[in-house]
Design a protein around this motif. Sequence first.
Motif, PDB file in Angstrom:
ATOM      1  N   VAL A   1      -4.965  -7.313   2.558  1.00  0.00           N
ATOM      2  CA  VAL A   1      -4.279  -6.517   3.570  1.00  0.00           C
ATOM      3  C   VAL A   1      -3.155  -7.406   4.077  1.00  0.00           C
ATOM      4  O   VAL A   1      -3.407  -8.534   4.520  1.00  0.00           O
ATOM      5  N   ILE A   2      -1.929  -6.911   3.990  1.00  0.00           N
ATOM      6  CA  ILE A   2      -0.777  -7.741   4.328  1.00  0.00           C
ATOM      7  C   ILE A   2      -0.026  -7.093   5.480  1.00  0.00           C
ATOM      8  O   ILE A   2       0.546  -6.015   5.337  1.00  0.00           O
ATOM      9  N   ARG A   3      -0.051  -7.775   6.619  1.00  0.00           N
ATOM     10  CA  ARG A   3       0.512  -7.264   7.866  1.00  0.00           C
ATOM     11  C   ARG A   3       1.909  -7.823   8.095  1.00  0.00           C
ATOM     12  O   ARG A   3       2.134  -9.032   8.041  1.00  0.00           O
ATOM     13  N   PHE A   4       2.838  -6.921   8.347  1.00  0.00           N
ATOM     14  CA  PHE A   4       4.196  -7.285   8.735  1.00  0.00           C
ATOM     15  C   PHE A   4       4.408  -6.816  10.166  1.00  0.00           C
ATOM     16  O   PHE A   4       4.331  -5.620  10.447  1.00  0.00           O
ATOM     17  N   GLY A   5       4.648  -7.770  11.052  1.00  0.00           N
ATOM     18  CA  GLY A   5       4.891  -7.432  12.450  1.00  0.00           C
ATOM     19  C   GLY A   5       6.359  -7.149  12.698  1.00  0.00           C
ATOM     20  O   GLY A   5       7.212  -7.337  11.832  1.00  0.00           O
ATOM     21  N   ASP A   6       6.652  -6.698  13.907  1.00  0.00           N
ATOM     22  CA  ASP A   6       8.018  -6.335  14.265  1.00  0.00           C
ATOM     23  C   ASP A   6       8.819  -7.501  14.832  1.00  0.00           C
ATOM     24  O   ASP A   6      10.044  -7.498  14.772  1.00  0.00           O
TER      25      ASP A   6
ATOM     26  N   TRP B   1       8.085 -14.135   5.972  1.00  0.00           N
ATOM     27  CA  TRP B   1       8.434 -14.437   4.581  1.00  0.00           C
ATOM     28  C   TRP B   1       7.182 -14.802   3.800  1.00  0.00           C
ATOM     29  O   TRP B   1       7.065 -14.466   2.613  1.00  0.00           O
ATOM     30  N   ASN B   2       6.248 -15.491   4.458  1.00  0.00           N
ATOM     31  CA  ASN B   2       5.007 -15.859   3.774  1.00  0.00           C
ATOM     32  C   ASN B   2       4.211 -14.618   3.375  1.00  0.00           C
ATOM     33  O   ASN B   2       3.613 -14.579   2.307  1.00  0.00           O
ATOM     34  N   ALA B   3       4.226 -13.590   4.208  1.00  0.00           N
ATOM     35  CA  ALA B   3       3.513 -12.355   3.871  1.00  0.00           C
ATOM     36  C   ALA B   3       4.159 -11.680   2.665  1.00  0.00           C
ATOM     37  O   ALA B   3       3.461 -11.171   1.780  1.00  0.00           O
ATOM     38  N   ALA B   4       5.475 -11.672   2.633  1.00  0.00           N
ATOM     39  CA  ALA B   4       6.172 -11.092   1.482  1.00  0.00           C
ATOM     40  C   ALA B   4       5.842 -11.882   0.213  1.00  0.00           C
ATOM     41  O   ALA B   4       5.638 -11.300  -0.860  1.00  0.00           O
ATOM     42  N   PHE B   5       5.764 -13.191   0.339  1.00  0.00           N
ATOM     43  CA  PHE B   5       5.393 -14.027  -0.803  1.00  0.00           C
ATOM     44  C   PHE B   5       3.975 -13.687  -1.252  1.00  0.00           C
ATOM     45  O   PHE B   5       3.712 -13.539  -2.456  1.00  0.00           O
ATOM     46  N   ASP B   6       3.042 -13.537  -0.296  1.00  0.00           N
ATOM     47  CA  ASP B   6       1.663 -13.187  -0.633  1.00  0.00           C
ATOM     48  C   ASP B   6       1.598 -11.843  -1.350  1.00  0.00           C
ATOM     49  O   ASP B   6       0.849 -11.675  -2.308  1.00  0.00           O
ATOM     50  N   ALA B   7       2.380 -10.878  -0.881  1.00  0.00           N
ATOM     51  CA  ALA B   7       2.408  -9.564  -1.529  1.00  0.00           C
ATOM     52  C   ALA B   7       2.898  -9.706  -2.970  1.00  0.00           C
ATOM     53  O   ALA B   7       2.332  -9.104  -3.891  1.00  0.00           O
ATOM     54  N   GLY B   8       3.937 -10.485  -3.172  1.00  0.00           N
ATOM     55  CA  GLY B   8       4.448 -10.709  -4.521  1.00  0.00           C
ATOM     56  C   GLY B   8       3.427 -11.391  -5.410  1.00  0.00           C
ATOM     57  O   GLY B   8       3.297 -11.056  -6.592  1.00  0.00           O
TER      58      GLY B   8
ATOM     59  N   ILE C   1      10.248   0.222   7.252  1.00  0.00           N
ATOM     60  CA  ILE C   1      10.027   0.746   5.899  1.00  0.00           C
ATOM     61  C   ILE C   1      11.124   0.263   4.946  1.00  0.00           C
ATOM     62  O   ILE C   1      10.832  -0.216   3.852  1.00  0.00           O
ATOM     63  N   HIS C   2      12.362   0.391   5.360  1.00  0.00           N
ATOM     64  CA  HIS C   2      13.463   0.059   4.448  1.00  0.00           C
ATOM     65  C   HIS C   2      13.438  -1.396   3.966  1.00  0.00           C
ATOM     66  O   HIS C   2      13.502  -1.634   2.753  1.00  0.00           O
ATOM     67  N   PRO C   3      13.321  -2.391   4.862  1.00  0.00           N
ATOM     68  CA  PRO C   3      13.317  -3.766   4.344  1.00  0.00           C
ATOM     69  C   PRO C   3      12.092  -4.103   3.487  1.00  0.00           C
ATOM     70  O   PRO C   3      12.108  -5.073   2.743  1.00  0.00           O
ATOM     71  N   LEU C   4      11.051  -3.288   3.590  1.00  0.00           N
ATOM     72  CA  LEU C   4       9.826  -3.560   2.827  1.00  0.00           C
ATOM     73  C   LEU C   4       9.626  -2.600   1.659  1.00  0.00           C
ATOM     74  O   LEU C   4       8.537  -2.496   1.101  1.00  0.00           O
ATOM     75  N   LYS C   5      10.696  -1.914   1.260  1.00  0.00           N
ATOM     76  CA  LYS C   5      10.544  -0.881   0.231  1.00  0.00           C
ATOM     77  C   LYS C   5       9.980  -1.427  -1.080  1.00  0.00           C
ATOM     78  O   LYS C   5       9.147  -0.781  -1.712  1.00  0.00           O
ATOM     79  N   GLU C   6      10.376  -2.611  -1.506  1.00  0.00           N
ATOM     80  CA  GLU C   6       9.853  -3.171  -2.746  1.00  0.00           C
ATOM     81  C   GLU C   6       8.399  -3.617  -2.569  1.00  0.00           C
ATOM     82  O   GLU C   6       7.569  -3.425  -3.456  1.00  0.00           O
TER      83      GLU C   6
ATOM     84  N   HIS D   1      -0.823  -0.643  -3.076  1.00  0.00           N
ATOM     85  CA  HIS D   1      -1.663   0.504  -3.415  1.00  0.00           C
ATOM     86  C   HIS D   1      -1.805   1.455  -2.236  1.00  0.00           C
ATOM     87  O   HIS D   1      -2.233   2.598  -2.411  1.00  0.00           O
ATOM     88  N   ALA D   2      -1.478   0.979  -1.042  1.00  0.00           N
ATOM     89  CA  ALA D   2      -1.518   1.829   0.150  1.00  0.00           C
ATOM     90  C   ALA D   2      -0.652   1.197   1.234  1.00  0.00           C
ATOM     91  O   ALA D   2      -0.463  -0.020   1.263  1.00  0.00           O
ATOM     92  N   TRP D   3      -0.141   2.054   2.111  1.00  0.00           N
ATOM     93  CA  TRP D   3       0.606   1.599   3.292  1.00  0.00           C
ATOM     94  C   TRP D   3      -0.059   2.209   4.506  1.00  0.00           C
ATOM     95  O   TRP D   3      -0.249   3.428   4.569  1.00  0.00           O
ATOM     96  N   ALA D   4      -0.416   1.378   5.458  1.00  0.00           N
ATOM     97  CA  ALA D   4      -1.037   1.818   6.701  1.00  0.00           C
ATOM     98  C   ALA D   4      -0.141   1.455   7.872  1.00  0.00           C
ATOM     99  O   ALA D   4       0.569   0.441   7.830  1.00  0.00           O
ATOM    100  N   THR D   5      -0.188   2.289   8.905  1.00  0.00           N
ATOM    101  CA  THR D   5       0.595   1.999  10.105  1.00  0.00           C
ATOM    102  C   THR D   5      -0.267   1.490  11.242  1.00  0.00           C
ATOM    103  O   THR D   5       0.266   1.041  12.255  1.00  0.00           O
ATOM    104  N   ASP D   6      -1.585   1.552  11.082  1.00  0.00           N
ATOM    105  CA  ASP D   6      -2.466   1.016  12.127  1.00  0.00           C
ATOM    106  C   ASP D   6      -3.771   0.518  11.519  1.00  0.00           C
ATOM    107  O   ASP D   6      -4.104   0.822  10.371  1.00  0.00           O
ATOM    108  N   VAL D   7      -4.486  -0.247  12.313  1.00  0.00           N
ATOM    109  CA  VAL D   7      -5.739  -0.871  11.886  1.00  0.00           C
ATOM    110  C   VAL D   7      -6.763   0.183  11.480  1.00  0.00           C
ATOM    111  O   VAL D   7      -7.502   0.005  10.509  1.00  0.00           O
TER     112      VAL D   7
END
Length: 149
Positions: free
Chosen positions: A85-90, A95-102, A120-125, A131-137
Amino acid sequence: MQLNVYLSGEIHTDWRDQIIQACQMLDLNIVFSSAVTNHDESDSAGDLLKQANTDEGQGYWRDHRSAKINAMRTKTLIEACDIAVIRFGDKYKQWNAAFDAGYCAALNKPYITLHSEDIIHPLKEVDGAAHAWATDVRQVVETLRYLLK
């Protein structure tokens, strides 16, 4: 069935604790792991490798050593997990989370992204490979619950 879930990303809120507690309340058979979430501890992970009488105190070399120590933990835990589960905060760019996702994508490890709609836009890739996108816990917990049915 048991799931090994790696929790990656933003460290400034208690989202990890919320997921873990909710899953425990539902008695889900999940083992959770995570990167070190104490910022100072993570930043100083490589300090024990500093060479005496050198000019390697702060800056690049300190970050370099600590990143390598932290990478050993992160790589090992991601390779061992069933799902991440990879959380991106506001507030901060993770960058480490993006690396983990990759890394998950490269290993063909399924992962769920967790972030608000306004990024959404900066994280489109990143989302494109998820496999899923969630907006809350709650959505993450319900997804994990479903997977264990």
